[in-house]
Design an enzyme around this catalytic site. Structure first.
Site, PDB file in Angstrom:
ATOM      1  N   SER A 186      -0.369  10.203  -6.046  1.00  0.00           N
ATOM      2  CA  SER A 186       0.410   9.985  -7.410  1.00  0.00           C
ATOM      3  C   SER A 186       1.850  10.298  -7.052  1.00  0.00           C
ATOM      4  CB  SER A 186      -0.330  10.838  -8.383  1.00  0.00           C
ATOM      5  OG  SER A 186       0.409  10.763  -9.601  1.00  0.00           O
ATOM      6  N   TYR A 206      -4.608  17.719 -13.021  1.00  0.00           N
ATOM      7  CA  TYR A 206      -4.446  16.535 -12.565  1.00  0.00           C
ATOM      8  C   TYR A 206      -3.352  16.312 -11.395  1.00  0.00           C
ATOM      9  CZ  TYR A 206      -3.462  11.562 -11.834  1.00  0.00           C
ATOM     10  OH  TYR A 206      -3.291  10.345 -10.854  1.00  0.00           O
TER      11      TYR A 206
END
Length: 322
Positions: free
Chosen positions: A213, A226
């Site tokens: 990410s 996360y």
């Protein structure tokens, strides 16, 4: 003598590629999705792509294959929708044999994808199951190899974001142990288990591509659980690439920006939040899955022999990992 024998073949491939691409049309990245109002479903998990009023663009009408993965066998996790769906479409159009993993609850999206691809004479192997289960992770890899007749590429795309909101993710005192464990078991442990099972099966020249990410270089102070899981994957990519280099196995990652997909919707991002976040980007919008699929193809392409240990960013001009 060896170079002389290879050169005509290489030039022939180059010429064929030029001939195929001579009518390519340039695409303005800012205006590609101009005037498209994005409307994700209400928060939940899992969210189906078929429930989107305006579905994500997964390259259904735009991705053109050129045989770059012809005959190769690929396993793609999270292949039912969003980024995974775009990779499935691209790999199949590039000639790969594909098996996908997804949660049983996501079967309706898989049915839709299968029906769509059947019109092109394309199909894939379905292996549903929960990656939270360590035993299943091992079984998945071996089942995919058995059905496909081997395993050359593994795309580890499935992930869990936890309960977010499009405006402010939760501070640490509001983050539960249950959510932390599920995020890490899905995003880190499962990828470890899958890789451990796949390495003995991958041939020299095989490759592993992870989805990490852009958040790892664009830190959000409230995405501790996360973001930390994605940072772990990024380290895993670089460490594995060095460990597996003697085996001739390449390991890379793709770091998307905020992407319009069921994954985004399951994190609670509303249409208003997407509009606000996209408007702050230099492109004035968020990313679509179709814009990521070519990167996965590039990294899986057998000709990319020196590409390993890299995390390739696609963040719409926002600085990302290199």
């Amino acid at each position: 003598m060896r170079s002389a024998s290879v050169l005509p073949v290489f030039m022939g491939l180059l010429g064929a590629g030029l001939a195929q691409n001579e009518n390519v049309t340039l695409i303005d990245p800012i205006n590609r999705y101009d005037n498209l109002t994005l409307s994700p479903p209400a928060q939940g998990f899992p969210i189906l792509q078929r429930d989107f009023e305006v579905p994500p663009d997964c390259g259904e009408t735009t991705y053109v294959g050129r045989g770059r993965l012809q005959g190769l066998n690929a396993l793609i996790t999270g292949g039912d929708s969003g980024i995974g769906r775009s990779v499935v479409i691209a790999f199949l159009r590039e000639g790969a044999n594909v098996a996908i993993n997804y949660l049983p609850e996501e079967e309706p999206d898989v049915d839709d994808l299968a029906d769509f691809l059947q019109e092109e004479g394309l199909s894939f192997e379905r292996i549903p199951g929960d990656l939270l289960n360590e035993t299943f992770c091992t079984e998945l890899v071996h089942e995919a190899a058995d059905r496909l007749g081997g395993l050359d590429i593994m795309v580890q795309n499935a992930a869990y974001s936890g309960i977010l909101s499009g405006e402010s993710w939760q501070p640490i005192e509001s983050q539960s142990t249950e959510q932390l464990e599920r995020i890490f078991r899905t995003n880190v442990f499962a990828n470890f288990f899958l890789t451990r099972a796949a390495v003995p099966l991958l041939p020299r020249g095989g490759s592993i591509v992870f989805t990490t990410s852009g958040i790892i270089n664009s830190v959000d102070s409230n995405a501790i659980d996360y973001g930390s899981s994605k940072a772990s994957i990024s380290y895993m990519i670089r460490s594995l690439s060095a460990q597996l280099a003697p085996k001739g196995i390449r390991v890379n990652g793709v770091a998307p920006g905020l992407t319009y997909s069921p994954f985004l919707a399951s994190g609670g991002f509303t249409a208003e939040a997407i509009s606000t976040i996209g408007g702050a980007n230099a492109y004035g919008r968020i990313e679509q899955p179709a814009e990521l699929a070519p990167i996965y193809v590039n990294l899986a392409d057998p000709l990319a022999t020196y590409a390993s240990g890299n995390i390739w960013a696609a963040t719409g001009s926002v600085p990302g990992p290199v």
